[in-house]
Design a protein around this motif. Structure first.
Motif, PDB file in Angstrom:
ATOM      1  N   LYS A 249      31.604 -50.042  10.546  1.00  0.00           N
ATOM      2  CA  LYS A 249      32.922 -49.402  10.591  1.00  0.00           C
ATOM      3  C   LYS A 249      33.459 -49.162   9.181  1.00  0.00           C
ATOM      4  CE  LYS A 249      34.572 -51.120  15.075  1.00  0.00           C
ATOM      5  NZ  LYS A 249      35.558 -52.001  15.746  1.00  0.00           N
ATOM      6  N   GLU A 250      33.293 -50.156   8.306  1.00  0.00           N
ATOM      7  CA  GLU A 250      33.746 -50.028   6.915  1.00  0.00           C
ATOM      8  C   GLU A 250      33.033 -48.871   6.224  1.00  0.00           C
ATOM      9  OE1 GLU A 250      32.345 -51.736   2.726  1.00  0.00           O
ATOM     10  OE2 GLU A 250      32.138 -53.106   4.429  1.00  0.00           O
TER      11      GLU A 250
ATOM     12  N   LEU B  23      34.335 -45.497   7.581  1.00  0.00           N
ATOM     13  CA  LEU B  23      35.683 -45.233   7.083  1.00  0.00           C
ATOM     14  C   LEU B  23      35.670 -44.825   5.608  1.00  0.00           C
ATOM     15  CD1 LEU B  23      38.738 -45.198   7.306  1.00  0.00           C
ATOM     16  CD2 LEU B  23      38.743 -47.683   6.953  1.00  0.00           C
TER      17      LEU B  23
ATOM     18  N   VAL C 201      36.587 -44.694  14.828  1.00  0.00           N
ATOM     19  CA  VAL C 201      37.007 -44.885  13.440  1.00  0.00           C
ATOM     20  C   VAL C 201      37.730 -43.633  12.937  1.00  0.00           C
ATOM     21  CG1 VAL C 201      36.210 -45.133  11.054  1.00  0.00           C
ATOM     22  CG2 VAL C 201      35.251 -46.596  12.842  1.00  0.00           C
TER      23      VAL C 201
ATOM     24  N   HIS D 155      41.900 -43.278  11.957  1.00  0.00           N
ATOM     25  CA  HIS D 155      42.278 -43.223  10.542  1.00  0.00           C
ATOM     26  C   HIS D 155      42.525 -41.828   9.970  1.00  0.00           C
ATOM     27  CE1 HIS D 155      40.323 -47.236  10.866  1.00  0.00           C
ATOM     28  NE2 HIS D 155      41.272 -47.581  10.016  1.00  0.00           N
TER      29      HIS D 155
END
Length: 247
Positions: free
Chosen positions: A116-117, A120, A157, A161
């Motif tokens: 996920k990081e 993003l 994600v 965001h």
């Protein structure tokens, strides 16, 4: 149907992989770029070291063909920091599309927060520079359940965001074309895998890469709903012929 505008003409072999000299490999890259310009393909997809060359050729011909490159290719197992550095260099060199190889093995190990990081941070970089971002999930390395989960992860994600207006700029892409399957099964997009991607990545667009070798197969993918097709056989497809290329 202007099928050429769906095609990302692709050449990603190194000289070593092609078993030729670096000079000969560069000549092949230049040939692919010339074909992309002549046929007005949507994009030319090449390795990062050739982006500046492609940019120069596009400027010299006043071509509107976009330039794409791959990031952390082909395994996707480097750190997020590595991906960001490579992507920044590609942006500086003139890339329009950034095709990141997701760390699908980390996903399979259950390292969901890391993935996920990665999605993003890299998506944020691309969108901030007004680039198209594509996430290669390597469908041949995943089972159907994992394809569904990974498409949903990327989608969630992005939705969490980024603005809705950004969705069309973040693709989920099937394959690198370089994954080696153990049983000889397809290592690229299949009808089954693409259907799963379309159903579970929506509203993000999908790119079918690998395995599309003729006009009929390309049309079938477009009718399913894909917005891009990655292929080393773009000229062959538009000419209505059959390719024996694996990508």
């Amino acid at each position: 149907m202007h099928i050429e505008q769906y095609l990302d003409a692709t050449y990603l072999k190194t000289a070593e992989q092609a078993k030729i000299s670096k000079k000969e490999n560069k000549a092949i890259v230049e040939q692919y770029i010339h074909e992309a310009i002549d046929y007005n393909f949507k994009l030319i997809m090449i390795r990062p070291e050739f982006v500046s060359l492609a940019k120069e050729m596009m400027l010299n011909t006043v071509s509107k063909v976009c330039i794409g490159t791959v990031i952390d290719f082909p395994k996707g197992d480097k750190s997020t920091a590595f991906k960001l550095v490579e992507a920044k260099k590609a942006i500086q060199d003139g890339a329009d599309d950034l095709d990141f190889v997701l760390d699908y093995e980390a996903f399979k190990r259950g390292e969901i927060d890391l993935v996920k990081e990665q999605v993003l941070a890299c998506t944020k970089l691309g969108l901030e520079h007004h680039k198209i971002v594509k996430w290669i999930i390597e469908v041949a390395a995943l089972n159907n359940h994992q394809i569904v989960q990974l498409c949903a992860l990327i989608k969630n994600v992005v939705i969490a965001h980024f603005k809705e207006s950004s969705y069309e700029s973040v693709f989920v892409k099937s394959s690198t074309g370089f994954y080696e399957t153990k049983d000889g099964s397809p290592n690229g997009a299949t009808i089954e895998s693409v259907k799963l991607m379309l159903e579970n990545a929506f509203p993000l667009p999908v790119k079918a890469a690998g395995g599309v070798r003729n006009y009929q197969e390309a049309v079938a993918m477009i009718k399913l709903g894909v917005k891009r097709i990655g292929t080393s056989s773009a000229k062959t497809i538009v000419d209505g012929n059959e390719s024996n290329s694996m990508y």
